[in-house]
Structures are given as C-alpha cells and as structure tokens.
Design a protein around this motif. Structure first.
Motif, mmCIF file in Angstrom:
data_model
loop_
_atom_site.group_PDB
_atom_site.id
_atom_site.type_symbol
_atom_site.label_atom_id
_atom_site.label_comp_id
_atom_site.label_asym_id
_atom_site.label_seq_id
_atom_site.Cartn_x
_atom_site.Cartn_y
_atom_site.Cartn_z
ATOM 1 N N ILE A 156 25.667 3.393 -17.628
ATOM 2 C CA ILE A 156 26.974 3.773 -18.085
ATOM 3 C C ILE A 156 27.624 4.752 -17.538
ATOM 4 O O ILE A 156 28.775 4.590 -17.291
ATOM 5 N N ILE A 157 27.119 5.768 -17.540
ATOM 6 C CA ILE A 157 27.592 6.865 -16.742
ATOM 7 C C ILE A 157 28.151 6.858 -15.360
ATOM 8 O O ILE A 157 29.053 7.172 -14.725
ATOM 9 N N HIS A 215 21.910 4.411 -20.598
ATOM 10 C CA HIS A 215 22.969 5.605 -20.930
ATOM 11 C C HIS A 215 23.184 5.809 -19.359
ATOM 12 O O HIS A 215 24.642 6.103 -19.036
ATOM 13 N N LEU A 216 22.446 6.090 -18.484
ATOM 14 C CA LEU A 216 22.756 6.455 -17.320
ATOM 15 C C LEU A 216 23.536 5.560 -16.342
ATOM 16 O O LEU A 216 24.230 5.888 -15.374
ATOM 17 N N LYS A 259 29.243 15.485 -12.756
ATOM 18 C CA LYS A 259 28.807 14.893 -14.066
ATOM 19 C C LYS A 259 27.674 14.028 -13.898
ATOM 20 O O LYS A 259 26.652 13.802 -14.573
ATOM 21 N N VAL A 260 27.921 12.973 -13.026
ATOM 22 C CA VAL A 260 26.936 11.819 -12.723
ATOM 23 C C VAL A 260 25.880 12.386 -12.302
ATOM 24 O O VAL A 260 24.439 12.061 -12.753
ATOM 25 N N GLU A 293 23.536 14.194 -14.726
ATOM 26 C CA GLU A 293 22.909 13.604 -15.712
ATOM 27 C C GLU A 293 21.601 12.862 -15.277
ATOM 28 O O GLU A 293 20.646 12.778 -15.854
ATOM 29 N N PRO A 325 33.639 3.019 -19.205
ATOM 30 C CA PRO A 325 32.949 2.739 -20.475
ATOM 31 C C PRO A 325 33.568 1.783 -21.254
ATOM 32 O O PRO A 325 33.352 1.192 -21.866
ATOM 33 N N GLY A 367 30.893 4.660 -14.660
ATOM 34 C CA GLY A 367 32.182 5.559 -14.984
ATOM 35 C C GLY A 367 33.444 4.837 -15.662
ATOM 36 O O GLY A 367 34.342 4.914 -15.559
ATOM 37 N N ASN A 411 29.347 -0.805 -20.862
ATOM 38 C CA ASN A 411 29.006 -0.109 -22.098
ATOM 39 C C ASN A 411 27.683 -0.602 -22.427
ATOM 40 O O ASN A 411 27.131 -1.581 -21.978
#
Length: 104
Positions: free
Chosen positions: A51-52, A48-49, A21-22, A25, A57, A55, A61
C-alpha cells in the motif's frame, strides 16, 4: 526495470514515484525480520508495504488488495516492489560524477 503493477477492479495500477518514506518503510521491514513473525503478521506487514509503495491509498488499500490479489501474489509483489525500489535508487546514483573514473 519495469514498474511492478497491480490490477484493481480490472484497472492496471502502477506505483507512484517512490519517496524516502517508502524506502525507509521497506528498510524497517528488513530490520524487523518479517520471516520470524506469525503468518498473519507476515502477510499483513507485506500488504502494508505494498500500500505504501503504490502511494495511492484511495485505489490500493487493504480492502482493494483483499478483493483483487490472490494470497499467493502478496509476497512476490512485495519482492518486485523492493527490487524496483532498489533499481530506482541505483539507476540515479550511477549518474553521479565519479572523480576516480574521470581521472583515467
């Protein structure tokens, strides 16, 4: 390569081991051509990236980044994370058997 870190409220935080997922993105962000966006969109997408990528949050955040990261650190941290992700991927693929090399 060492994992990039971020300091949140005086505590050094490392990113979680990356999942697909990371990677997806981060790849999507490249395809979206972040460099042609308005500055606020550009920074928001990088946050946003980040934060992702971390992993976590509950710790990393938007609010904790706003409070603990200088604006000049956003893009360099994103780049470190992206380079680290690539290193993780290629580090593991180097270990795959190479039939051509084995024949030599």
């Amino acid at each position: 390569m060492d994992k990039p870190t971020i300091v949140i409220n005086g505590v050094r935080v490392e990113p979680a081991n990356p999942k697909m997922k990371v990677w997806r993105e981060f790849q999507r962000s490249i395809e979206n051509d972040l460099y042609n966006k308005r500055l606020d969109e550009f920074l928001q997408e990088h946050i946003h990236l980040i934060i992702i990528a971390f992993g976590k949050p509950d710790v990393v955040n938007e609010d904790s980044i706003d409070e603990n990261l200088e604006i000049s650190e956003v893009v360099p941290l994103f780049r470190k994370l992206f380079i680290w992700l690539q290193a993780v991927i290629f580090e593991r693929t180097v270990k795959f058997p190479n039939e051509e090399r084995e024949k030599e």
